[in-house]
Scaffold this motif. Sequence first.
Motif, PDB file in Angstrom:
ATOM      1  N   SER A  97      45.044  17.871  43.681  1.00  0.00           N
ATOM      2  CA  SER A  97      45.385  19.242  44.058  1.00  0.00           C
ATOM      3  C   SER A  97      46.657  19.704  43.342  1.00  0.00           C
ATOM      4  N   ARG A  98      46.857  21.014  43.344  1.00  0.00           N
ATOM      5  CA  ARG A  98      48.039  21.608  42.725  1.00  0.00           C
ATOM      6  C   ARG A  98      48.722  22.525  43.728  1.00  0.00           C
ATOM      7  N   LEU A  99      50.035  22.562  43.645  1.00  0.00           N
ATOM      8  CA  LEU A  99      50.816  23.397  44.546  1.00  0.00           C
ATOM      9  C   LEU A  99      51.016  24.771  43.910  1.00  0.00           C
ATOM     10  N   TYR A 100      50.633  25.818  44.655  1.00  0.00           N
ATOM     11  CA  TYR A 100      50.805  27.199  44.210  1.00  0.00           C
ATOM     12  C   TYR A 100      51.739  27.925  45.170  1.00  0.00           C
ATOM     13  N   ARG A 101      52.400  28.969  44.636  1.00  0.00           N
ATOM     14  CA  ARG A 101      53.264  29.797  45.460  1.00  0.00           C
ATOM     15  C   ARG A 101      52.814  31.246  45.327  1.00  0.00           C
ATOM     16  N   CYS A 102      52.699  31.922  46.468  1.00  0.00           N
ATOM     17  CA  CYS A 102      52.214  33.301  46.473  1.00  0.00           C
ATOM     18  C   CYS A 102      53.251  34.227  45.831  1.00  0.00           C
ATOM     19  N   VAL A 103      52.797  35.035  44.877  1.00  0.00           N
ATOM     20  CA  VAL A 103      53.699  35.971  44.193  1.00  0.00           C
ATOM     21  C   VAL A 103      53.428  37.419  44.590  1.00  0.00           C
ATOM     22  N   SER A 104      52.281  37.664  45.244  1.00  0.00           N
ATOM     23  CA  SER A 104      51.994  39.011  45.756  1.00  0.00           C
ATOM     24  C   SER A 104      51.145  38.893  47.010  1.00  0.00           C
ATOM     25  N   ARG A 105      51.380  39.752  47.947  1.00  0.00           N
ATOM     26  CA  ARG A 105      50.728  39.682  49.259  1.00  0.00           C
ATOM     27  C   ARG A 105      49.216  39.857  49.140  1.00  0.00           C
ATOM     28  N   TYR A 106      48.483  39.085  49.963  1.00  0.00           N
ATOM     29  CA  TYR A 106      47.018  39.216  50.045  1.00  0.00           C
ATOM     30  C   TYR A 106      46.649  39.378  51.514  1.00  0.00           C
ATOM     31  N   SER A 107      45.919  40.462  51.830  1.00  0.00           N
ATOM     32  CA  SER A 107      45.626  40.816  53.223  1.00  0.00           C
ATOM     33  C   SER A 107      44.543  39.951  53.855  1.00  0.00           C
ATOM     34  N   GLY A 108      43.745  39.252  53.041  1.00  0.00           N
ATOM     35  CA  GLY A 108      42.639  38.472  53.588  1.00  0.00           C
ATOM     36  C   GLY A 108      41.319  39.204  53.561  1.00  0.00           C
ATOM     37  N   ARG A 109      41.271  40.372  52.922  1.00  0.00           N
ATOM     38  CA  ARG A 109      40.015  41.118  52.824  1.00  0.00           C
ATOM     39  C   ARG A 109      39.018  40.369  51.944  1.00  0.00           C
ATOM     40  N   TRP A 110      37.745  40.473  52.326  1.00  0.00           N
ATOM     41  CA  TRP A 110      36.708  39.767  51.578  1.00  0.00           C
ATOM     42  C   TRP A 110      36.473  40.403  50.212  1.00  0.00           C
ATOM     43  N   LEU A 111      36.649  41.730  50.109  1.00  0.00           N
ATOM     44  CA  LEU A 111      36.462  42.430  48.839  1.00  0.00           C
ATOM     45  C   LEU A 111      37.718  43.251  48.540  1.00  0.00           C
ATOM     46  N   PRO A 112      38.725  42.647  47.956  1.00  0.00           N
ATOM     47  CA  PRO A 112      39.979  43.361  47.680  1.00  0.00           C
ATOM     48  C   PRO A 112      39.853  44.260  46.445  1.00  0.00           C
ATOM     49  N   ARG A 164      51.446  35.839  52.328  1.00  0.00           N
ATOM     50  CA  ARG A 164      52.620  36.676  52.118  1.00  0.00           C
ATOM     51  C   ARG A 164      53.415  36.103  50.955  1.00  0.00           C
ATOM     52  N   GLU A 165      54.169  36.939  50.318  1.00  0.00           N
ATOM     53  CA  GLU A 165      54.938  36.501  49.159  1.00  0.00           C
ATOM     54  C   GLU A 165      55.863  35.348  49.545  1.00  0.00           C
ATOM     55  N   GLY A 166      55.798  34.279  48.778  1.00  0.00           N
ATOM     56  CA  GLY A 166      56.627  33.108  49.039  1.00  0.00           C
ATOM     57  C   GLY A 166      55.890  31.980  49.727  1.00  0.00           C
ATOM     58  N   PRO A 185      42.570  35.468  45.991  1.00  0.00           N
ATOM     59  CA  PRO A 185      42.500  35.806  44.565  1.00  0.00           C
ATOM     60  C   PRO A 185      43.512  35.012  43.744  1.00  0.00           C
ATOM     61  N   ARG A 186      43.092  34.570  42.578  1.00  0.00           N
ATOM     62  CA  ARG A 186      43.942  33.763  41.714  1.00  0.00           C
ATOM     63  C   ARG A 186      45.213  34.505  41.303  1.00  0.00           C
ATOM     64  N   GLU A 187      45.107  35.813  41.061  1.00  0.00           N
ATOM     65  CA  GLU A 187      46.269  36.554  40.564  1.00  0.00           C
ATOM     66  C   GLU A 187      47.346  36.756  41.613  1.00  0.00           C
ATOM     67  N   CYS A 188      47.053  36.383  42.883  1.00  0.00           N
ATOM     68  CA  CYS A 188      48.062  36.523  43.925  1.00  0.00           C
ATOM     69  C   CYS A 188      49.042  35.348  43.956  1.00  0.00           C
ATOM     70  N   ALA A 189      48.749  34.284  43.198  1.00  0.00           N
ATOM     71  CA  ALA A 189      49.601  33.098  43.250  1.00  0.00           C
ATOM     72  C   ALA A 189      49.754  32.516  41.852  1.00  0.00           C
TER      73      ALA A 189
END
Length: 378
Positions: free
Chosen positions: A289-304, A326-328, A360-364
Amino acid sequence: MASTPLRRLFHWGPIAVLCIIKLITWAMVHLIGMWWPPTESVGGAVHAAVFLLFAASTLYYFLQSLMEGPGFVPLGWKPDKEEDKECLQFCSVCNGYKAPRSHHCRQCGRCVLKLDHHCPWINCCVGHLNHASFVKFLLAAVIGCLHASIVLSICIYHAIHRIWYIHNGTGSEPMIYLTLTTLLLTLLAIGMAIGVVLAVGTLFYFQIRSILKNQTTIEDWIMEKAVCRHMEQGLRPFVFPYDLGRKRNFEMVFSAGYDGIHWPVRDGCGEYDLTLEQLSQKRDKLSRSRLYRCVSRYSGRWLPLLQSPRAALAAPCSTEPRLPLREGDSVRVTRQRRYWLFGEKLTGSGEGRGPRGWFPRECAAPAERSRGNHAKPD
């Protein structure tokens, strides 16, 4: 928490099954009554009785598998011996250990005994207690719908071509008469019956194959990974511990002599061999596994769509949950797709386990890169 039997019934899956059973039964009774009246012919009576027998069996075993449920591991369960805890997985939701062959189901909200799969049509899992009823339901549905598809197709043919039959030599000519509404309903019933034969027949085949190997759907996946893992690491081949021969395997599903927690194993195997293999697979998965950090908030919607259109158009075809971030936030990612990542949110110092899901990948970004990005001055 697991739903009650009555609540399971009020769901789109069971309601759809009941509607299909009612539609096909209505069409058969309606058309057989005109084509081959049971009250005037022994053959017609036998035809109707055979179909109604399988229709009633389908309904009975469907309701039995739904109402009885799969059987759940008692909340807070732990093995009798303290040292056996090291051989088992712990479920933080049920606050107890997972018994051998049991797995946690997100939809049911409980650890299920000998979990095979979660079936939306009965709105619960197929497990230790209802596996036999579920297989009988599949068999009765396939035979009944095969019978219905043949009879209804013949009746439709006679109705369209206006073929009459001399009845008992009296000169009376019974005719299959259909209005536009009944014609459309009958065609729908034929389509449903054929669909059940093909789809449910395939499921029944795989269920019988699994029963003869005494291997659930989840255990089949575990064995596939075990074969690859042992081959890649040069270990001796892993032996599935619960395969006791076809006759005994069949009896283990259709007899009531087991409690769902303790299972007999083949000679040379241990009670916890499969659970130990699962733990080894999870350790290997964690090491990759790899450790990622959130860089932009993601609401959890199925189709963002607004936040990430590309990810919305390539959403995972899975019932697995989405993971709001959430970011961070830190996430340990174990699966990757082009536009999505699947991981587990870390809590506290980074060691605590939190919710899991897709995002989404672009959120982290990988933790090292995200730290570097934040270190840059504005």
